[in-house]
Design a protein around this motif. Sequence first.
Motif, PDB file in Angstrom:
ATOM      1  N   GLY A 423      46.307  46.487  35.905  1.00 17.17           N
ATOM      2  CA  GLY A 423      45.844  45.741  34.738  1.00 17.17           C
ATOM      3  C   GLY A 423      44.684  46.425  34.032  1.00 17.17           C
ATOM      4  O   GLY A 423      44.038  45.837  33.163  1.00 17.17           O
ATOM      5  N   TRP A 476      50.463  35.814  34.440  1.00 10.04           N
ATOM      6  CA  TRP A 476      50.110  37.105  35.044  1.00 10.04           C
ATOM      7  C   TRP A 476      50.299  38.299  34.114  1.00 10.04           C
ATOM      8  O   TRP A 476      49.914  39.419  34.441  1.00 10.04           O
ATOM      9  CB  TRP A 476      50.951  37.326  36.322  1.00 10.04           C
ATOM     10  CG  TRP A 476      50.389  36.588  37.501  1.00 10.04           C
ATOM     11  CD1 TRP A 476      50.757  35.347  37.923  1.00 10.04           C
ATOM     12  CD2 TRP A 476      49.355  37.031  38.378  1.00 10.04           C
ATOM     13  NE1 TRP A 476      50.014  34.984  39.026  1.00 10.04           N
ATOM     14  CE2 TRP A 476      49.140  36.012  39.328  1.00 10.04           C
ATOM     15  CE3 TRP A 476      48.573  38.193  38.461  1.00 10.04           C
ATOM     16  CZ2 TRP A 476      48.195  36.118  40.333  1.00 10.04           C
ATOM     17  CZ3 TRP A 476      47.632  38.300  39.468  1.00 10.04           C
ATOM     18  CH2 TRP A 476      47.445  37.262  40.394  1.00 10.04           C
ATOM     19  N   ARG A 479      47.178  40.270  33.076  1.00  5.74           N
ATOM     20  CA  ARG A 479      46.505  40.890  34.232  1.00  5.74           C
ATOM     21  C   ARG A 479      47.328  42.040  34.811  1.00  5.74           C
ATOM     22  O   ARG A 479      46.825  42.817  35.615  1.00  5.74           O
ATOM     23  CB  ARG A 479      46.260  39.839  35.321  1.00  5.74           C
ATOM     24  CG  ARG A 479      45.338  38.718  34.849  1.00  5.74           C
ATOM     25  CD  ARG A 479      45.173  37.675  35.930  1.00  5.74           C
ATOM     26  NE  ARG A 479      44.260  38.140  36.989  1.00  5.74           N
ATOM     27  CZ  ARG A 479      44.088  37.510  38.149  1.00  5.74           C
ATOM     28  NH1 ARG A 479      44.765  36.398  38.394  1.00  5.74           N
ATOM     29  NH2 ARG A 479      43.245  37.984  39.050  1.00  5.74           N
ATOM     30  N   ILE A 516      44.226  40.606  42.491  1.00  3.10           N
ATOM     31  CA  ILE A 516      45.579  41.018  42.052  1.00  3.10           C
ATOM     32  C   ILE A 516      46.309  41.655  43.235  1.00  3.10           C
ATOM     33  O   ILE A 516      45.919  42.728  43.693  1.00  3.10           O
ATOM     34  CB  ILE A 516      45.496  42.036  40.883  1.00  3.10           C
ATOM     35  CG1 ILE A 516      44.695  41.465  39.710  1.00  3.10           C
ATOM     36  CG2 ILE A 516      46.901  42.438  40.425  1.00  3.10           C
ATOM     37  CD1 ILE A 516      44.444  42.467  38.585  1.00  3.10           C
TER      38      ILE A 516
END
Length: 561
Positions: A423, A476, A479, A516
């Motif tokens: 990300g 998500w 990210r 993450i």
Amino acid sequence: MVVDGRPVAAIAEERLNRVKYYARFPGAAIRQCLEIAGLSFDDIDAVAVGRDPVANRRQKVAYAVRNPKRLLNFLRLRRSRNALDDLKGQIARECDIDPEKLRFQQYDVEHHVAHTASAYFISDWERAAGFTLDGSGDFVTCMMSECEGSQITPRRRIFIPHSLGSLYTMICEFIGYDKYGDEGKVMGLAPLGTDTYHDEFDRMVELTSGGFRLGLDYFLPLGSHGGLRISETGEMVLNRHYSDRIVERFGAPRVRHSEIAKRDMDLAFGLQRVFEDAYMHLLNILHALVPETRIAMAGGCVLNSVANGKLFDYTPFSQTCIQPASGDEGLALGAALHVSNAVLREGKRFVMRDAYLGQEFSESAIRKELDSAGVRYERYDRGPLLRAVVDDLVEGRVVGWFQGRSEWGPRALGNRSILAHPGFPGMKDILNARIKHREAFRPFAPSVLQERQSELFEHSHPSPFMLHVYKIRPEWRARLSAVNHVDDTGRLQTVAREENPLYYDLIEAFDARTGIPVILNTSFNENEPIVNTPAEAIDCFRRTKMDVLGIGPFVCRKTAQ
Ligand SMILES: [Fe+2]
């Protein structure tokens, strides 16, 4: 190399001789497999070859008679293939050994049976449907099978010239992706296009009750070899597949490396759409023949991870077992497993939980290479190594990661990988511009902790060999910007701890720092076969703008030099 039913070594010749998709005799791979297994030539009892010249002879002859221009090619090809009939002589010559030492029995396994075996005989299932799809092999382009116990029974074959693999290659060639193996790039291009040519593609592929038929006037006749030839240097070369009708309909073909026009993106879209329609159609036919919920799959077309990600929604199948080396390099493993299970009936079923079947290098061998290359490095114990590399990833540095045994199949799965923060702002462009030198549209893959998969992706079916594409959940996407493709999907690798503890722990440590549970994973190479040895990894690290190299317990940094 299969010992007592268990694969102990597998390596593609391209990793050793550095010629991508090398297709001539695999002498180096044979020697390397013996070395890994600690065996010699006179230990070999059986050699299995994933081609059978007598298979489907009736269809071959009928085709040649219908296409007299192709008859000569056909006979020439048969002669060249027959070189394999003197396998002992060839091994003796290529590997420079005394033919008296070769006491093995040779077994020929039909191409698509070998593909099917490469998938079914790595599962722990007692029953499954078998599905293979490729350009062609032994005159067949698709096989549907019933797999039960130690037997594979083909229930349907689709023959040349009707080949979804050839269709895919034909459009790829026309839009400038004319190298063997370019199909995956076009699959990545497809979501950038729109459904402009829907009807035209429906004319190229007619779905029938038995399978499909190609609109043959879109193709040049390809002959029994599927439009491929092998160059003197062992590279696969594509002959032109598309006919003048394609040029009349769509204009001039795109020249490789020129700008990609909307037409080309729309052709990629149309191709992937019709491929998926045909894929689901064939799988549903298979399910009617073999009503199982489990499916074992292989063949080059089965590397279409986008179609694989969707099959759960469009067919009754709910579990897949896909051979990681689904292209023709996987035939070697499939043929060997078929002989062990179905012919010799050794009764020693193997379950393939990871694809790390290649070469490994000791700490001292790696240190020697680092010293001789004159690269500065630091040595870390396991915990500090993971922490140091996570620090680099968090800072947005690009890390070459060389650990353990090399992967079998086309994907790097965390042992010969380039890793990055999934990300980090601009990471996709950084990787494309600095290291991989490839088209901006091509996606990078996420490696995700298996337990966290369904939290991030809209599907929980695992994909340990990076063979399914799933939607990334909306929350998500930002990210995971560097692994989120234009259509909000990712071709993920699920990582279970028992498959690769070091890689799993690295991702877990990254998760602990960033929240993450994903690391971006792309293959460790720069327009070449994936690196295999420490020397190749060090060379790639120095040649490219990679920041860090984690190789065994050692870490090298560009800034420290
Ligand atoms: Fe094949």
